[in-house]
Design a protein around this motif. Sequence first.
Motif, PDB file in Angstrom:
ATOM      1  N   ALA A   1       0.828  -1.204   0.000  1.00  0.00           N
ATOM      2  CA  ALA A   1       0.000   0.000   0.000  1.00  0.00           C
ATOM      3  C   ALA A   1       0.865   1.257   0.000  1.00  0.00           C
ATOM      4  O   ALA A   1       0.546   2.245  -0.681  1.00  0.00           O
ATOM      5  N   SER A   2       1.951   1.234   0.749  1.00  0.00           N
ATOM      6  CA  SER A   2       2.836   2.394   0.824  1.00  0.00           C
ATOM      7  C   SER A   2       3.510   2.663  -0.515  1.00  0.00           C
ATOM      8  O   SER A   2       3.550   3.804  -0.994  1.00  0.00           O
ATOM      9  N   ILE A   3       4.044   1.617  -1.128  1.00  0.00           N
ATOM     10  CA  ILE A   3       4.700   1.769  -2.430  1.00  0.00           C
ATOM     11  C   ILE A   3       3.704   2.257  -3.474  1.00  0.00           C
ATOM     12  O   ILE A   3       3.994   3.157  -4.280  1.00  0.00           O
ATOM     13  N   TRP A   4       2.509   1.693  -3.471  1.00  0.00           N
ATOM     14  CA  TRP A   4       1.489   2.059  -4.449  1.00  0.00           C
ATOM     15  C   TRP A   4       1.054   3.516  -4.273  1.00  0.00           C
ATOM     16  O   TRP A   4       0.922   4.256  -5.255  1.00  0.00           O
ATOM     17  N   ALA A   5       0.841   3.937  -3.028  1.00  0.00           N
ATOM     18  CA  ALA A   5       0.382   5.305  -2.773  1.00  0.00           C
ATOM     19  C   ALA A   5       1.402   6.333  -3.236  1.00  0.00           C
ATOM     20  O   ALA A   5       1.047   7.353  -3.854  1.00  0.00           O
ATOM     21  N   LEU A   6       2.671   6.081  -2.956  1.00  0.00           N
ATOM     22  CA  LEU A   6       3.709   7.033  -3.353  1.00  0.00           C
ATOM     23  C   LEU A   6       3.925   7.044  -4.864  1.00  0.00           C
ATOM     24  O   LEU A   6       4.188   8.089  -5.453  1.00  0.00           O
ATOM     25  N   GLY A   7       3.817   5.882  -5.489  1.00  0.00           N
ATOM     26  CA  GLY A   7       4.096   5.792  -6.915  1.00  0.00           C
ATOM     27  C   GLY A   7       2.973   6.253  -7.811  1.00  0.00           C
ATOM     28  O   GLY A   7       3.195   6.510  -9.002  1.00  0.00           O
ATOM     29  N   THR A   8       1.753   6.357  -7.268  1.00  0.00           N
ATOM     30  CA  THR A   8       0.604   6.701  -8.112  1.00  0.00           C
ATOM     31  C   THR A   8      -0.053   8.016  -7.715  1.00  0.00           C
ATOM     32  O   THR A   8      -1.176   8.299  -8.142  1.00  0.00           O
ATOM     33  N   SER A   9       0.614   8.820  -6.918  1.00  0.00           N
ATOM     34  CA  SER A   9       0.037  10.101  -6.524  1.00  0.00           C
ATOM     35  C   SER A   9      -0.059  11.022  -7.739  1.00  0.00           C
ATOM     36  O   SER A   9       0.701  10.895  -8.707  1.00  0.00           O
ATOM     37  N   ALA A  10      -1.005  11.967  -7.670  1.00  0.00           N
ATOM     38  CA  ALA A  10      -1.173  12.906  -8.780  1.00  0.00           C
ATOM     39  C   ALA A  10       0.101  13.719  -8.997  1.00  0.00           C
ATOM     40  O   ALA A  10       0.473  14.022 -10.139  1.00  0.00           O
ATOM     41  N   THR A  11       0.789  14.060  -7.909  1.00  0.00           N
ATOM     42  CA  THR A  11       2.026  14.834  -8.027  1.00  0.00           C
ATOM     43  C   THR A  11       3.081  14.050  -8.792  1.00  0.00           C
ATOM     44  O   THR A  11       3.762  14.583  -9.686  1.00  0.00           O
ATOM     45  N   ARG A  12       3.226  12.765  -8.475  1.00  0.00           N
ATOM     46  CA  ARG A  12       4.221  11.933  -9.143  1.00  0.00           C
ATOM     47  C   ARG A  12       3.857  11.715 -10.614  1.00  0.00           C
ATOM     48  O   ARG A  12       4.714  11.817 -11.502  1.00  0.00           O
ATOM     49  N   LEU A  13       2.595  11.421 -10.883  1.00  0.00           N
ATOM     50  CA  LEU A  13       2.187  11.134 -12.259  1.00  0.00           C
ATOM     51  C   LEU A  13       2.205  12.381 -13.136  1.00  0.00           C
ATOM     52  O   LEU A  13       2.390  12.285 -14.351  1.00  0.00           O
ATOM     53  N   THR A  14       2.004  13.549 -12.529  1.00  0.00           N
ATOM     54  CA  THR A  14       2.063  14.782 -13.300  1.00  0.00           C
ATOM     55  C   THR A  14       3.427  14.960 -13.956  1.00  0.00           C
ATOM     56  O   THR A  14       3.532  15.482 -15.077  1.00  0.00           O
ATOM     57  N   ARG A  15       4.464  14.512 -13.274  1.00  0.00           N
ATOM     58  CA  ARG A  15       5.828  14.680 -13.793  1.00  0.00           C
ATOM     59  C   ARG A  15       6.072  13.858 -15.054  1.00  0.00           C
ATOM     60  O   ARG A  15       6.954  14.188 -15.837  1.00  0.00           O
ATOM     61  N   VAL A  16       5.309  12.791 -15.231  1.00  0.00           N
ATOM     62  CA  VAL A  16       5.531  11.931 -16.399  1.00  0.00           C
ATOM     63  C   VAL A  16       4.376  12.021 -17.391  1.00  0.00           C
ATOM     64  O   VAL A  16       4.294  11.212 -18.313  1.00  0.00           O
ATOM     65  N   ALA A  17       3.497  12.994 -17.201  1.00  0.00           N
ATOM     66  CA  ALA A  17       2.353  13.143 -18.111  1.00  0.00           C
ATOM     67  C   ALA A  17       2.846  13.432 -19.521  1.00  0.00           C
ATOM     68  O   ALA A  17       3.704  14.305 -19.718  1.00  0.00           O
ATOM     69  N   PRO A  18       2.331  12.712 -20.518  1.00  0.00           N
ATOM     70  CA  PRO A  18       2.805  12.911 -21.898  1.00  0.00           C
ATOM     71  C   PRO A  18       2.309  14.200 -22.537  1.00  0.00           C
ATOM     72  O   PRO A  18       2.824  14.621 -23.568  1.00  0.00           O
ATOM     73  N   VAL A  19       1.277  14.823 -21.930  1.00  0.00           N
ATOM     74  CA  VAL A  19       0.743  16.070 -22.472  1.00  0.00           C
ATOM     75  C   VAL A  19       0.727  17.120 -21.368  1.00  0.00           C
ATOM     76  O   VAL A  19       0.638  16.803 -20.183  1.00  0.00           O
ATOM     77  N   ALA A  20       0.823  18.372 -21.756  1.00  0.00           N
ATOM     78  CA  ALA A  20       0.786  19.463 -20.789  1.00  0.00           C
ATOM     79  C   ALA A  20      -0.622  19.628 -20.229  1.00  0.00           C
ATOM     80  O   ALA A  20      -1.619  19.303 -20.891  1.00  0.00           O
ATOM     81  N   ALA A  21      -0.700  20.130 -19.015  1.00  0.00           N
ATOM     82  CA  ALA A  21      -2.000  20.351 -18.384  1.00  0.00           C
ATOM     83  C   ALA A  21      -2.799  21.386 -19.161  1.00  0.00           C
ATOM     84  O   ALA A  21      -2.266  22.401 -19.614  1.00  0.00           O
ATOM     85  N   ARG A  22      -4.084  21.096 -19.331  1.00  0.00           N
ATOM     86  CA  ARG A  22      -4.977  22.014 -20.029  1.00  0.00           C
ATOM     87  C   ARG A  22      -6.010  22.548 -19.052  1.00  0.00           C
ATOM     88  O   ARG A  22      -6.348  21.886 -18.071  1.00  0.00           O
ATOM     89  N   HIS A  23      -6.516  23.742 -19.356  1.00  0.00           N
ATOM     90  CA  HIS A  23      -7.501  24.369 -18.492  1.00  0.00           C
ATOM     91  C   HIS A  23      -8.737  24.730 -19.298  1.00  0.00           C
ATOM     92  O   HIS A  23      -8.704  24.752 -20.527  1.00  0.00           O
ATOM     93  N   GLY A  24      -9.818  24.973 -18.584  1.00  0.00           N
ATOM     94  CA  GLY A  24     -11.054  25.353 -19.253  1.00  0.00           C
ATOM     95  C   GLY A  24     -12.216  24.485 -18.836  1.00  0.00           C
ATOM     96  O   GLY A  24     -12.052  23.475 -18.128  1.00  0.00           O
ATOM     97  N   ALA A  25     -13.402  24.862 -19.279  1.00  0.00           N
ATOM     98  CA  ALA A  25     -14.635  24.185 -18.870  1.00  0.00           C
ATOM     99  C   ALA A  25     -14.665  22.728 -19.305  1.00  0.00           C
ATOM    100  O   ALA A  25     -15.098  21.845 -18.547  1.00  0.00           O
ATOM    101  N   LEU A  26     -14.239  22.438 -20.520  1.00  0.00           N
ATOM    102  CA  LEU A  26     -14.282  21.061 -21.008  1.00  0.00           C
ATOM    103  C   LEU A  26     -13.347  20.160 -20.195  1.00  0.00           C
ATOM    104  O   LEU A  26     -13.695  19.007 -19.890  1.00  0.00           O
ATOM    105  N   THR A  27     -12.167  20.674 -19.864  1.00  0.00           N
ATOM    106  CA  THR A  27     -11.238  19.896 -19.046  1.00  0.00           C
ATOM    107  C   THR A  27     -11.813  19.660 -17.659  1.00  0.00           C
ATOM    108  O   THR A  27     -11.661  18.577 -17.072  1.00  0.00           O
ATOM    109  N   TYR A  28     -12.489  20.671 -17.133  1.00  0.00           N
ATOM    110  CA  TYR A  28     -13.109  20.540 -15.815  1.00  0.00           C
ATOM    111  C   TYR A  28     -14.177  19.452 -15.829  1.00  0.00           C
ATOM    112  O   TYR A  28     -14.247  18.608 -14.924  1.00  0.00           O
TER     113      TYR A  28
END
Length: 390
Positions: free
Chosen positions: A150-177
Amino acid sequence: MQRPDLTVLAIPAFIGAMGAEYWWQRRNPAAPGTTRAGDYELGDTIASLTMGVGSLVAPFVTGPVVRRLAPGRTKGGAALLPLGAAAGVVTTVGDVVRRRRECGGQLPEAGTLPSSSSAPVTVRSRVDALSLMTSRSAVVAVGSTAVAAASIWALGTSATRLTRVAPVAARHGALTYLAAIAGWDFIYYWNHRLSHESRWLWAVHVVHHSSERYNLSTALRQPVAEAFTMALPYGVLTLAGIPPRYIEDARAINLIYQFWIHTEAVRSIGWLEKVLNTPSHHRAHHGSQRQYLDINHGSILILWDKLFGTFEPEGEPVRYGLTSNIDSYHPAVIATHEWRDIAADVADATTWAGRFGFLLRGPGWAYARREELASAAGSAAPHVAQPVMG
């Protein structure tokens, strides 16, 4: 400045809605001589509110604990896997010795199950030293492995960690919301479904189902130990370019929506019943009758259940609670009763498949298997002397 949690901002509205529901119940009382499960009961309501407050406080405690127990990050985390391995060795040695005893000093042929062995069944005394050693070491082995995972999974799958490897840049706007809300709802369906199909997750989620009442206070009876299980990570939404801030709002909107469906005051909302999760659908989800078990897992949309075959409409009057109720309002009992049962079942199991089965397989399988083992022990019990307790 950190943005406030929308669920915390909604607390006054939650309290006001509960007051309105209570007022409606007083204006529309149950028939004389009958009990209505939707009515407020002081002990039950206090227990639900206590668990709700606990769910807000718990992450500030369990979060740091999980991070400290992650293997390789601290001394405690580094010791967790060796501890589990050592306990596993002790348990396995105990299993071998026990099976030799049961088979007259010889191990059974490979692939032979204890239940199909030609050797006579031996029921071990609870005070037997080998049994105690093996059962306790088995609990340590399974428990430490689960916490480490559980500890390994929680640290490895956090939004902060996954954001660093996201293949696309973060988008904003109503549709994304809106995509964040829909994406959270979809992942929630599967996590909620798994919480009914895996006992490890059920041990956390059972808190919410433990009330035999069904009113808006029941919505606040939330788990406190989510950090110690594994679930599909909502952080994967960042891989689609959804900002973590939108994901947090989607979580809050999801929870706020679920609040109002915990009521008996609303019987139907017309044609929207076909699309949305409603009080009617969720009442069925909280039912303990056989036809209501493990159905209607959606949060905002009921379409997921219809698409994946877990939808069941509300039919006969719902009997709320668990198939075997805990009959307690004590927060500690509500939060830990299933964990204690898992530990007891792991301790009583005699194979690794059985031990991890009691943790990972479905609650229904676990309860049936427990009854099988108890029945087998009971049929052999007259042949051994039982220790006197007192």
